[in-house]
Design a protein around this motif. Structure first.
Motif, PDB file in Angstrom:
ATOM      1  N   UNK A 146       0.856  -1.193   0.000  1.00 17.56           N
ATOM      2  CA  UNK A 146       0.000   0.000   0.000  1.00 17.56           C
ATOM      3  C   UNK A 146       0.886   1.234   0.000  1.00 17.56           C
ATOM      4  N   UNK A 147       0.282   2.406  -0.071  1.00 17.44           N
ATOM      5  CA  UNK A 147       1.070   3.639   0.012  1.00 17.44           C
ATOM      6  C   UNK A 147       1.025   4.162   1.437  1.00 17.44           C
ATOM      7  N   UNK A 148       1.918   5.117   1.722  1.00  8.33           N
ATOM      8  CA  UNK A 148       1.949   5.720   3.056  1.00  8.33           C
ATOM      9  C   UNK A 148       0.603   6.332   3.404  1.00  8.33           C
ATOM     10  N   UNK A 149      -0.049   6.943   2.411  1.00 11.58           N
ATOM     11  CA  UNK A 149      -1.335   7.601   2.694  1.00 11.58           C
ATOM     12  C   UNK A 149      -2.354   6.600   3.206  1.00 11.58           C
ATOM     13  N   UNK A 150      -2.315   5.391   2.627  1.00 10.29           N
ATOM     14  CA  UNK A 150      -3.258   4.349   3.059  1.00 10.29           C
ATOM     15  C   UNK A 150      -2.961   3.902   4.492  1.00 10.29           C
ATOM     16  N   UNK A 151      -1.673   3.842   4.838  1.00 14.92           N
ATOM     17  CA  UNK A 151      -1.304   3.407   6.186  1.00 14.92           C
ATOM     18  C   UNK A 151      -1.085   4.548   7.153  1.00 14.92           C
ATOM     19  N   UNK A 152      -1.337   5.792   6.678  1.00 12.15           N
ATOM     20  CA  UNK A 152      -1.025   6.972   7.486  1.00 12.15           C
ATOM     21  C   UNK A 152      -1.723   6.957   8.846  1.00 12.15           C
ATOM     22  N   UNK A 153      -2.991   6.596   8.848  1.00 13.06           N
ATOM     23  CA  UNK A 153      -3.749   6.557  10.104  1.00 13.06           C
ATOM     24  C   UNK A 153      -3.134   5.588  11.097  1.00 13.06           C
ATOM     25  N   UNK A 154      -2.682   4.418  10.586  1.00 13.50           N
ATOM     26  CA  UNK A 154      -2.062   3.418  11.453  1.00 13.50           C
ATOM     27  C   UNK A 154      -0.750   3.972  12.008  1.00 13.50           C
ATOM     28  N   UNK A 155       0.084   4.549  11.139  1.00 12.90           N
ATOM     29  CA  UNK A 155       1.359   5.132  11.576  1.00 12.90           C
ATOM     30  C   UNK A 155       1.144   6.186  12.659  1.00 12.90           C
ATOM     31  N   UNK A 156       0.202   7.091  12.417  1.00  9.15           N
ATOM     32  CA  UNK A 156      -0.015   8.194  13.368  1.00  9.15           C
ATOM     33  C   UNK A 156      -0.464   7.686  14.730  1.00  9.15           C
ATOM     34  N   UNK A 157      -1.354   6.701  14.719  1.00  4.74           N
ATOM     35  CA  UNK A 157      -1.838   6.132  15.985  1.00  4.74           C
ATOM     36  C   UNK A 157      -0.721   5.382  16.711  1.00  4.74           C
ATOM     37  N   UNK A 158       0.097   4.645  15.959  1.00  4.42           N
ATOM     38  CA  UNK A 158       1.225   3.947  16.582  1.00  4.42           C
ATOM     39  C   UNK A 158       2.207   4.935  17.208  1.00  4.42           C
ATOM     40  N   UNK A 159       2.443   6.068  16.526  1.00  7.49           N
ATOM     41  CA  UNK A 159       3.362   7.072  17.072  1.00  7.49           C
ATOM     42  C   UNK A 159       2.794   7.718  18.341  1.00  7.49           C
ATOM     43  N   UNK A 160       1.473   7.894  18.390  1.00 10.12           N
ATOM     44  CA  UNK A 160       0.839   8.404  19.620  1.00 10.12           C
ATOM     45  C   UNK A 160       1.045   7.412  20.766  1.00 10.12           C
TER      46      UNK A 160
END
Length: 484
Positions: free
Chosen positions: A186-200
């Motif tokens: 997938x692209x970063x945009x597709x996984x962006x929500x997952x990345x942001x939540x993991x970083x939180x």
């Protein structure tokens, strides 16, 4: 909370292992927090000796109590090991006495029971899957996607030519995109929500790291952080589950789940043989682990390497020369990447001075003998990476200096045959499965940057390394781009 720590303290003292005295309930956590607050409250000079800054308690106590010492995380005994032969024995763990310790709280929500934390047969099954996803031929197939992603980043950099650019954030986007495309299709945009939540979740974990959590004593715990991390865990699980269901639908259309990491996980989840099958939770936990590990390590490695090359421009020139000899103006290729000697030396030296993980932790499964120490069951073994990486007895008197030349004869020669003297990716059967993935990605990105740009350190850069799940630059890395 009282008798057991006093008993363990006495057992270890009789063997010559000492440390700061145990304090009821808190252990040494208050002292650790005070020391860390003092060292982290201000930036440091442009020195690579980051051990006293990131782990001031260990730096101080090891000088007082010796190379192996006992400290306390609440009522939990932690034996700190900094002698390389002991570290090697623990990490190789031939007798299966020193497994990974169990995790709980926010870290459990963050990583689940994935490859980094699982044990026994479950770990063996997961490791086999991961090795298959990142074996040499698979890595070669990932090169075009890595190159394309770096090209997208360098297109953005055209707007910063002759100006300052902050590369830590640039590399965060790059490495997130690379792990999304190569491992998850997938692209970063597709996984962006997952990345942001993991970083939180990482931020919540970091600020609660030294807080003691005991049953019935919630006054030491931030309930709001608990609730927020529960919510984030549910949302991350739902997002990854949707990604898994989407990939399962591909089977009906194409007849396979895909050859990337996610495809192999989904295939194992749907395996008709129950002995090979993994659960939905297993797939979710592995995805979380690789979303984090797959970009955090390389992001930091690239950022610190650019910092060092911006300071030591003679090495920047040396690397550019090697890149142009191997690739000219052409895109990097797998064969050339494998032949990069000076690039490998620079990456090894960067990982020595700025390893992504500052401690490796194991648990004593049963009463055992570790060379000359008799260890009681259930104590925690704590191996501080920085102490080994900055040990002058292993590396020589120039230990705090950036000197890639020390790796010219390989790692074994550089460490004077102390195998556990250099452990940026761990050691033994549980070393990092994504090590070659991370270093290949870094070599490609650095090669393509060096083909286009020279760079110098910006006067606005503030040297402030912090440990925030991994070792990262608190205020980013600012360099000035000079087009070639």
């Amino acid at each position: 909370m009282w008798w057991t720590p006093i008993r363990i303290q006495r057992v270890m003292n009789l063997q010559g292992i000492r440390g700061p005295p145990y304090r009821f309930i808190h252990g040494n956590t208050k002292e650790v927090l005070n020391m860390r607050t003092a060292t982290m409250s201000k930036p440091m000079g442009l020195s690579h000796n980051i051990f006293p800054r990131l782990q001031p308690h260990l730096h101080s106590w090891l000088n007082i109590y010796g190379k192996n010492m006992l400290m306390w995380h609440g009522p939990e005994a932690q034996l700190v090991i900094t002698e390389s032969e002991y570290a090697k024995e623990i990490l190789n763990d031939k007798e299966k006495i020193y497994p990974k310790g169990g995790i709980e709280g926010i870290l459990k929500k963050l990583l689940g029971d994935g490859l980094v934390t699982s044990k026994g047969e479950k770990w063996a099954k997961q490791r086999k899957l991961v090795n298959h996803a990142f074996y040499a031929e698979s890595l070669k197939d990932m090169v075009p996607a890595m190159i394309e992603t770096v090209e997208m980043m360098l297109e953005r950099w055209k707007h910063h030519e002759g100006k300052e650019i902050e590369v830590f954030e640039e590399f965060r986007l790059l490495t997130s995109e690379v792990i999304s495309r190569t491992a998850f299709g997938s692209s970063y945009l597709e996984g962006k929500g997952i990345f942001e939540k993991l970083m939180k979740m990482v931020t919540i974990y970091s600020r609660n790291f030294f807080k003691i959590r005991l049953p019935g004593l919630s006054l030491f715990w931030n309930r709001r952080d608990d609730m927020e991390s529960d919510k984030l865990e549910r949302e991350i699980r739902d997002s990854i589950t949707r990604m898994i269901r989407k990939r399962e639908n591909v089977l009906r259309e194409q007849g396979n789940f895909g050859s990337d990491f996610l495809g192999l996980l989904v295939e194992a989840y749907n395996d008709p043989d129950e002995t090979n099958r993994i659960t939905l939770e297993d797939v979710v936990d592995e995805c979380k682990t690789f979303y984090i590990a797959g970009h955090e390590t390389t992001n930091n490695l690239l950022s610190w390497t650019i910092l060092l090359l911006a300071i030591y421009t003679d090495w920047q020139d040396e690397l550019r020369k090697e890149v142009l000899e191997l690739f000219g103006e052409q895109k990097p290729n797998a064969e050339g990447i494998a032949r990069m000697k000076k690039m490998t030396m620079v990456i090894n030296e960067t990982l020595r001075l700025y390893p992504p993980v500052i401690s490796l932790v194991r648990k004593v499964e049963r009463d055992s003998k570790l060379i000359r120490f008799v260890l009681p069951a259930d104590i925690i073994l704590h191996i501080p990476t920085l102490s080994l990486h900055l040990d002058p007895h292993i590396w020589g008197e120039d230990v705090h200096l950036f000197n890639p030349e020390r790796f010219s004869g390989g790692v074994a020669k550089a460490t004077n045959n102390h195998p556990a003297g250099y452990i940026p990716f761990g050691l033994g059967p549980r070393n990092c499965a994504g090590m070659n993935f991370a270093t290949n990605e870094a070599k490609i990105a650095l090669s393509m940057i060096l083909q286009r740009y020279a760079f110098t350190l910006s006067p606005t850069y503030v040297h402030s390394p912090i440990f925030h799940f991994t070792v990262r630059p608190e205020h980013g890395v600012q360099v000035v781009l000079h087009p070639l």
